[in-house]
Write a protein that holds these residues in place. Structure first.
Motif, PDB file in Angstrom:
ATOM      1  N   LEU A 209       0.804  -1.224   0.000  1.00  0.00           N
ATOM      2  CA  LEU A 209       0.000   0.000   0.000  1.00  0.00           C
ATOM      3  C   LEU A 209       0.835   1.271   0.000  1.00  0.00           C
ATOM      4  CD1 LEU A 209      -2.848  -0.914   2.523  1.00  0.00           C
ATOM      5  CD2 LEU A 209      -2.864  -1.062   0.035  1.00  0.00           C
ATOM      6  N   GLY A 210       2.016   1.233   0.615  1.00  0.00           N
ATOM      7  CA  GLY A 210       2.841   2.442   0.676  1.00  0.00           C
ATOM      8  C   GLY A 210       3.379   2.745   2.055  1.00  0.00           C
ATOM      9  N   PHE A 211       3.073   1.908   3.055  1.00  0.00           N
ATOM     10  CA  PHE A 211       3.616   2.104   4.395  1.00  0.00           C
ATOM     11  C   PHE A 211       5.147   2.047   4.358  1.00  0.00           C
ATOM     12  CE2 PHE A 211      -0.586   0.597   5.972  1.00  0.00           C
ATOM     13  CZ  PHE A 211      -0.812   1.552   6.949  1.00  0.00           C
ATOM     14  N   GLN A 212       5.793   3.007   5.009  1.00  0.00           N
ATOM     15  CA  GLN A 212       7.225   2.881   5.235  1.00  0.00           C
ATOM     16  C   GLN A 212       7.446   1.676   6.149  1.00  0.00           C
ATOM     17  OE1 GLN A 212       9.388   4.722   3.703  1.00  0.00           O
ATOM     18  NE2 GLN A 212       7.967   6.198   2.823  1.00  0.00           N
ATOM     19  N   PRO A 213       8.557   0.947   5.997  1.00  0.00           N
ATOM     20  CA  PRO A 213       8.757  -0.293   6.764  1.00  0.00           C
ATOM     21  C   PRO A 213       8.546  -0.129   8.270  1.00  0.00           C
ATOM     22  CG  PRO A 213      10.437  -0.093   5.084  1.00  0.00           C
ATOM     23  CD  PRO A 213       9.650   1.189   5.048  1.00  0.00           C
ATOM     24  N   GLU A 214       9.122   0.955   8.843  1.00  0.00           N
ATOM     25  CA  GLU A 214       8.982   1.132  10.286  1.00  0.00           C
ATOM     26  C   GLU A 214       7.551   1.503  10.672  1.00  0.00           C
ATOM     27  OE1 GLU A 214      10.484   5.039   8.513  1.00  0.00           O
ATOM     28  OE2 GLU A 214      10.786   2.880   8.244  1.00  0.00           O
ATOM     29  N   VAL A 215       6.855   2.233   9.792  1.00  0.00           N
ATOM     30  CA  VAL A 215       5.460   2.598  10.052  1.00  0.00           C
ATOM     31  C   VAL A 215       4.570   1.359   9.961  1.00  0.00           C
ATOM     32  CG1 VAL A 215       3.512   4.034   9.299  1.00  0.00           C
ATOM     33  CG2 VAL A 215       5.845   4.948   9.210  1.00  0.00           C
ATOM     34  N   LEU A 216       4.846   0.497   8.975  1.00  0.00           N
ATOM     35  CA  LEU A 216       4.067  -0.732   8.826  1.00  0.00           C
ATOM     36  C   LEU A 216       4.214  -1.631  10.048  1.00  0.00           C
ATOM     37  CD1 LEU A 216       2.313  -2.647   7.164  1.00  0.00           C
ATOM     38  CD2 LEU A 216       4.398  -3.504   6.075  1.00  0.00           C
ATOM     39  N   THR A 217       5.449  -1.750  10.556  1.00  0.00           N
ATOM     40  CA  THR A 217       5.682  -2.570  11.748  1.00  0.00           C
ATOM     41  C   THR A 217       4.854  -2.064  12.915  1.00  0.00           C
ATOM     42  OG1 THR A 217       7.935  -3.095  11.030  1.00  0.00           O
ATOM     43  CG2 THR A 217       7.435  -3.387  13.360  1.00  0.00           C
TER      44      THR A 217
END
Length: 473
Positions: A209-217
């Motif tokens: 979707l576009g989440f930055q890796p740290e934001v997705l975590t």
């Protein structure tokens, strides 16, 4: 660039004819047609063939081949659907609709707008969030087309004074397309908007979707809590529903009882109990939520929190041990808290139930085939935005046949996530909304930070993210 050519003139020839003969019409009269064509192609044989084909005198004006190629891609997008649409409308309304829907799907169109005005009617497509006028129709064919759509979606063809909503299920090449239809009475007739949806959305992946890796975590940690609320904000068309569906897919296990109340149900998800809102019979968000609590749910998704009653029921559901997912219309993640307080929800209840506040926007991605690298001019950034000084180069849109000379292809969501920890919860309890310094101390990235990261990676342009960089939190 050629001067703007109106849609009625462009429809004199089909997409196939435009590319086959390498011509673009720019002047139409009762006895004469004038076309742009490559300079080296201006020959008597071509002129004679076109005069025989169209039955009119033909004038050819030469332009550079690369220029013509660019305009052909702009005005005559090649798809699986081809042929002259004017004849299709006049001969068979069903053939026209098939033509229109097939072309819309080929171009990745999300919405089709069919509109009528005093002198003309037209069809516009929304592609990658941008409206493009595609066709002009004869006014006398317009009422028949609207009635055909109404019949297919089981709407009342006699009712022309009130808006109506319906659905069509269209099958094309083994693909089932769910089409939402909305009619709106206007000054000169009914406007119709068709929203194209896939019949199923099982392939949606939260990681894409576009989440930055740290934001997705961080996001996944919050949505996997057994209770509480996850609220997503953003304007209409910013992809909030897609994020909700991707989240439900992530949580869709046989051990979870998942219930949703939506207006409308945009995608069907196997294993999830989905309810369509029906305000006319009293089936609204608040009343359905009350029933949900008697259905032994683990996870509840509410399409949108629109009023105080729905907000209160969502809070109640999360307090009694359920995970609640929903959306709000606000400008930022932190604006969600302010909006709930404005609705009359006490700060202490918000602090006790809200797991995370999320905001999102969609940005267009640069076409990988034609984007151009240039030196960065830091004076072009919005005033007050501090860009990384070490960024020397960036990419700008150019345009090629692959992206139909728009310079962009596809979109990606940009997110802002605020996890509600004990420190932030204390501010919410006191209803103190000015906590920008706290968010900075916790190194919570803003939406502009994440949008800038996409830009710095060369995935989008400054022009595309400029509104996000200049927005106030």
């Amino acid at each position: 660039m050629l001067s703007t050519i109106d849609t009625a003139t462009l429809q004199v020839i089909s997409t196939h004819q435009a590319w086959h003969y390498k011509i673009i019409p720019f002047e139409v009269s009762e006895k004469r047609l004038a076309f742009y064509t490559p300079k080296e192609q201006i020959k008597k044989a071509l002129q004679d063939e076109l005069e025989l084909l169209f039955g009119k005198e033909v004038f050819l004006k030469g332009i550079e081949p690369i220029r013509l190629q660019k305009e052909l891609a702009k005005y005559y997008r090649r798809t699986a659907a081809s042929g002259a649409i004017k004849q299709a409308v006049q001969q068979n309304q069903d053939a026209f609709l098939d033509f229109l829907l097939e072309e819309a799907r080929s171009l990745g169109c999300s919405d089709i707008h069919i509109e009528i005005f005093e002198e003309k009617s037209r069809v516009r497509f929304r592609i990658d969030g941008v409206m493009i006028e595609r066709y002009q129709l004869e006014k006398e064919n317009y009422p028949g087309l609207v009635n055909k759509l109404k019949i297919k979606s089981q709407l009342d063809i006699a009712e022309k004074r009130l808006p109506q909503d319906g659905r069509i299920f269209y099958e094309h090449k083994s693909e089932k397309i769910d089409i939402r239809i909305s009619t709106l009475p206007t000054l000169h007739g009914e406007k119709v908007v068709l929203r194209l949806l896939a019949g199923k959305n099982t392939d949606i992946n939260i990681e894409q979707l576009g989440f930055q890796p740290e934001v997705l975590t961080s996001y996944l940690q919050e949505v996997k809590r057994p209770n509480g609320m996850i609220l997503i904000s953003g304007p209409t068309g910013s992809g909030k529903t897609t994020t909700l569906y991707a989240t439900l897919q992530e949580l869709n296990q046989t051990t979870n009882n998942i219930l949703t109340i939506e207006d409308p149900v945009e995608y069907t998800l196997e294993g999830i109990n989905q309810v369509q809102l029906k305000e006319s019979i009293g089936l609204n968000f608040a009343s359905t939520l009350r029933t949900f609590l008697r259905q032994d749910p683990d996870i509840i998704m509410v399409g949108e929190i629109r009023d105080q009653a729905t907000a209160a029921m969502a809070i109640r559901a999360s307090l009694t041990g359920h995970l609640v997912l929903s959306t709000l219309h606000t400008n930022s993640a932190w604006g969600i808290i302010a909006r709930l307080i404005d609705m009359g929800i006490p700060g202490y209840l918000i602090a006790d139930t809200l797991n995370a506040a999320v905001s999102q926007r969609l940005v267009r991605l640069l076409c990988s085939h034609c984007k151009l690298e240039k030196a960065v001019d830091h004076n072009h950034f919005p005033s007050g935005f501090k860009a990384r000084s070490n960024l020397k180069n960036h990419f700008i849109s150019a345009g090629c046949e692959a992206c139909h000379f728009t310079g962009y292809k596809g979109r990606k969501a940009v997110y802002e996530l605020i996890p509600i920890d004990s420190t932030i919860a204390e501010f919410i309890k006191k209803e103190e909304l000015n906590i920008q310094n706290i968010l900075k101390e916790k190194k919570i990235k803003t939406m502009s930070d994440n949008a800038y990261q996409l830009y710095a990676k060369g995935l989008t342009s400054l022009e595309e993210i400029y509104p996000i960089l200049s927005a106030r939190r």
